[in-house]
Design a protein around this motif. Structure first.
Motif, PDB file in Angstrom:
ATOM      1  N   ASP A  16      20.585  21.801  12.720  1.00 34.81           N
ATOM      2  CA  ASP A  16      21.013  22.706  11.643  1.00 34.81           C
ATOM      3  C   ASP A  16      20.459  22.260  10.289  1.00 34.81           C
ATOM      4  OD1 ASP A  16      22.324  24.360  13.390  1.00 34.81           O
ATOM      5  OD2 ASP A  16      24.328  23.555  12.981  1.00 34.81           O
ATOM      6  N   GLU A  17      20.434  20.943  10.076  1.00 30.56           N
ATOM      7  CA  GLU A  17      19.866  20.440   8.807  1.00 30.56           C
ATOM      8  C   GLU A  17      18.378  20.741   8.733  1.00 30.56           C
ATOM      9  OE1 GLU A  17      23.098  16.786   8.361  1.00 30.56           O
ATOM     10  OE2 GLU A  17      21.109  16.369   9.201  1.00 30.56           O
ATOM     11  N   MET A  18      17.675  20.545   9.847  1.00 31.57           N
ATOM     12  CA  MET A  18      16.228  20.827   9.852  1.00 31.57           C
ATOM     13  C   MET A  18      15.953  22.307   9.574  1.00 31.57           C
ATOM     14  SD  MET A  18      14.592  18.017  10.134  1.00 31.57           S
ATOM     15  CE  MET A  18      13.008  18.827  10.113  1.00 31.57           C
ATOM     16  N   ILE A  19      16.770  23.163  10.154  1.00 31.32           N
ATOM     17  CA  ILE A  19      16.556  24.605   9.947  1.00 31.32           C
ATOM     18  C   ILE A  19      16.839  24.971   8.486  1.00 31.32           C
ATOM     19  CG2 ILE A  19      17.375  26.930  10.584  1.00 31.32           C
ATOM     20  CD1 ILE A  19      15.605  25.525  12.727  1.00 31.32           C
ATOM     21  N   TYR A  20      17.893  24.395   7.928  1.00 31.97           N
ATOM     22  CA  TYR A  20      18.236  24.637   6.525  1.00 31.97           C
ATOM     23  C   TYR A  20      17.051  24.273   5.612  1.00 31.97           C
ATOM     24  CZ  TYR A  20      20.729  23.650   2.085  1.00 31.97           C
ATOM     25  OH  TYR A  20      21.124  23.591   0.775  1.00 31.97           O
ATOM     26  N   HIS A  21      16.459  23.091   5.850  1.00 34.40           N
ATOM     27  CA  HIS A  21      15.337  22.652   5.006  1.00 34.40           C
ATOM     28  C   HIS A  21      14.066  23.466   5.295  1.00 34.40           C
ATOM     29  CE1 HIS A  21      17.073  19.238   2.845  1.00 34.40           C
ATOM     30  NE2 HIS A  21      17.868  19.123   3.896  1.00 34.40           N
ATOM     31  N   THR A  22      13.860  23.816   6.563  1.00 38.85           N
ATOM     32  CA  THR A  22      12.645  24.577   6.902  1.00 38.85           C
ATOM     33  C   THR A  22      12.682  25.960   6.244  1.00 38.85           C
ATOM     34  OG1 THR A  22      12.567  23.380   8.995  1.00 38.85           O
ATOM     35  CG2 THR A  22      11.165  25.325   8.825  1.00 38.85           C
TER      36      THR A  22
END
Ligand code: KIV
Length: 266
Positions: free
Chosen positions: A63-69
């Motif tokens: 979820d954090e990776m998707i938020y930043h992406t």
């Protein structure tokens, strides 16, 4: 400048034109990086250490990776955006690997994903590619294997580990990755890998013979206080510039120098 595509990155090897890649983690810096014509922006799981303040990349979640992406994708017009698959988002099963890789494209707006490893993850890499998602490989020093390696240590110094890394690179090429990161290996091994595969290699801490280079953006900009590994070239000292600017702001407010008449509405 035009949009960088996967076929263009693949073509670079035969053209002999070096690939440039940098990390970014938000809209603000993604826009700056993109304006410079850098080919690939990696939303690296290095955000765990440089943005979130963890000591390793292991705690970073999907979820954090998707938020930043998502933030990075909104700031990019030209570069190829690659999302880095975090620890345990692809190692667990083929279906986890495909579903999580898909999120980077469907939700994050990335064009491809990157995953660390070789023979140990090859069936997951094949399945992701078979689903239509381009994959960038990553061999050598693998930050997600921090505990296994006993820390961030140069890999492939001995003949057996060098052969294993070379074989992993060849396996990844056979599986269909469009490029691969070679991290933290002696330059001679990086050259052997680069000569052995027909796709581009992108080095970090692996010498000059790779087909491209990647650095972690805050390292290159000098935004972090800690000493850097020897492979990092600091192109600026922005941490110092930030600190000086903020100190000056504080002084100006306290002395009544800011805001001036020109900086006020009348
Ligand atoms: O997470 C990251 O930033 C990376 C690069 C160092 C290649 O994997």
């Amino acid at each position: 400048m035009t949009n960088i595509t996967i076929p263009e990155i693949i073509k670079r090897k035969s053209e002999g034109k070096k690939i440039t890649m940098l990390t970014a983690y938000d809209y603000l810096f993604a826009r700056i990086v993109d304006e410079t014509g850098i080919d690939i922006i990696l939303v690296g799981d290095s955000l765990g250490t440089v943005i979130q303040g963890h000591t390793t990349t292991l705690p970073v979640t999907m979820d954090e990776m998707i938020y930043h992406t998502k933030m990075v994708s909104r700031g990019v017009k030209n570069a190829l955006v690659v999302g880095d698959m975090p620890f345990l988002s692809y190692q667990t099963s083929v279906s986890d690997a495909v579903a999580n890789a898909g999120r980077f494209l469907k939700e994050g707006g990335a064009a491809a994903v990157k995953a660390e490893g070789g023979s140990n993850i090859i069936e997951k890499v094949r399945a992701i590619i078979a689903s239509g998602i381009p994959v960038m490989g990553h061999v050598g020093m693998l930050p997600q294997s921090f505990h296994h390696m006993g820390g961030y240590k140069v890999q492939g110094k001995e003949d057996t580990s060098a052969e294993r890394i070379l074989n992993d690179a060849i396996l990844l090429e056979d599986a269909g990755v469009f490029a691969m990161v070679i991290e933290g290996v002696p330059e001679g091994l990086a050259k052997r890998i680069t000569d052995a595969v027909s796709i581009s290699t992108i080095g970090i801490g692996s010498g000059v013979h790779c087909n491209g280079q990647v650095l972690v953006l805050p390292d290159l900009l000098g935004l972090l206080p800690q000493p850097m590994p020897k492979f990092v070239r600091r192109y600026a000292n922005l941490r110092e510039t930030c600190i000086e600017s903020l100190k000056q702001f504080k002084e100006d407010v306290e002395s009544g120098d800011f805001p001036s008449g020109d900086e006020s509405y009348h």
